[in-house]
Design a protein around this motif. Sequence first.
Motif, PDB file in Angstrom:
ATOM      1  N   SER A   1      -1.759  -7.157  -7.874  1.00 41.28           N
ATOM      2  CA  SER A   1      -2.325  -5.823  -7.727  1.00 41.28           C
ATOM      3  C   SER A   1      -2.576  -5.169  -8.971  1.00 41.28           C
ATOM      4  O   SER A   1      -1.353  -4.829  -9.729  1.00 41.28           O
TER       5      SER A   1
ATOM      6  N   VAL B   1      -5.799  -9.876  -4.249  1.00 38.11           N
ATOM      7  CA  VAL B   1      -4.211  -9.923  -4.004  1.00 38.11           C
ATOM      8  C   VAL B   1      -3.763 -10.858  -2.922  1.00 38.11           C
ATOM      9  O   VAL B   1      -2.885 -11.680  -3.175  1.00 38.11           O
TER      10      VAL B   1
ATOM     11  N   TRP C   1      -7.359   1.357  -2.889  1.00 43.06           N
ATOM     12  CA  TRP C   1      -7.744   0.045  -3.399  1.00 43.06           C
ATOM     13  C   TRP C   1      -8.959  -0.099  -4.112  1.00 43.06           C
ATOM     14  O   TRP C   1      -9.406   0.357  -3.956  1.00 43.06           O
TER      15      TRP C   1
ATOM     16  N   GLU D   1     -10.241  -5.497  -4.496  1.00 37.52           N
ATOM     17  CA  GLU D   1      -8.851  -5.868  -4.842  1.00 37.52           C
ATOM     18  C   GLU D   1      -7.856  -6.469  -3.557  1.00 37.52           C
ATOM     19  O   GLU D   1      -6.967  -7.539  -3.908  1.00 37.52           O
ATOM     20  N   ILE D   2      -8.343  -5.969  -2.256  1.00 41.03           N
ATOM     21  CA  ILE D   2      -7.353  -6.697  -1.238  1.00 41.03           C
ATOM     22  C   ILE D   2      -7.530  -8.214  -1.101  1.00 41.03           C
ATOM     23  O   ILE D   2      -6.692  -9.014  -1.067  1.00 41.03           O
TER      24      ILE D   2
ATOM     25  N   GLY E   1       0.778  -1.212  -0.060  1.00 43.29           N
ATOM     26  CA  GLY E   1      -0.072   0.018   0.130  1.00 43.29           C
ATOM     27  C   GLY E   1       0.821   1.175   0.101  1.00 43.29           C
ATOM     28  O   GLY E   1       0.606   2.058  -0.602  1.00 43.29           O
TER      29      GLY E   1
ATOM     30  N   ARG F   1       2.549   1.619  -3.358  1.00 42.28           N
ATOM     31  CA  ARG F   1       1.535   1.982  -4.340  1.00 42.28           C
ATOM     32  C   ARG F   1       1.259   3.390  -4.346  1.00 42.28           C
ATOM     33  O   ARG F   1       1.292   4.338  -5.244  1.00 42.28           O
TER      34      ARG F   1
ATOM     35  N   TYR G   1      -7.036  -1.533   4.193  1.00 42.22           N
ATOM     36  CA  TYR G   1      -6.739  -2.637   4.619  1.00 42.22           C
ATOM     37  C   TYR G   1      -7.036  -3.043   6.288  1.00 42.22           C
ATOM     38  O   TYR G   1      -7.205  -4.132   6.575  1.00 42.22           O
TER      39      TYR G   1
ATOM     40  N   HIS H   1      -4.853   3.585   1.499  1.00 40.18           N
ATOM     41  CA  HIS H   1      -4.348   2.067   1.386  1.00 40.18           C
ATOM     42  C   HIS H   1      -4.677   1.481   2.644  1.00 40.18           C
ATOM     43  O   HIS H   1      -5.224   0.535   2.922  1.00 40.18           O
TER      44      HIS H   1
END
Length: 174
Positions: free
Chosen positions: A122, A65, A57, A61-62, A46, A49, A150, A146
């Motif tokens: 990702s 990934v 995200w 996506e989390i 994170g 990125r 998360y 990010h």
Amino acid sequence: MSAADTDAKPGFWAFSLTLYDRPGVAEACLALQDGFGADVNLLLLGFWRARQGYAGWAPGEIDRVLAAAAPVTAALLPLRAARRALKVLQADEPAAAALYAEAKALELKLEQVAQVWLAGASRISPALRQKPPVPREVEMLAAAEHLAAYLEHLAPGRPDILPPGAALLDAAFT
């Protein structure tokens, strides 16, 4: 994880080694890992990125990934547990020191493999990227986005995850 422990390669791994070596970052990452089951490499992803100019995200996506990197994580977790046990065993068993060093080196290599898998899964669209150079304020905001996503994914509705998250964000940018 330390820059002195492994050969740094350009990109995500080198960024991670540098960030992890900052005062307070390792401690905050490990508090999130040990207290909430956080994947330290995903935390670092994170931040990487955000440095690359990507905010937040994408929906789902989390999970995607983490699922993509699950085979590497499955190998990494028992190795981490064995390394930690060997660290404790060093007090009573002279041979444990060498085994600990070997387990630590192998764990770091698997961490690097995990990063390749996580970064590969990702999906980063150029259309979502801030044009470089990314202003520090934009990077900080993207990193916070990010991280917040998360942390909410890890511990929905649990405010006790916020202090180590805040400590990580603070350490990463001070």
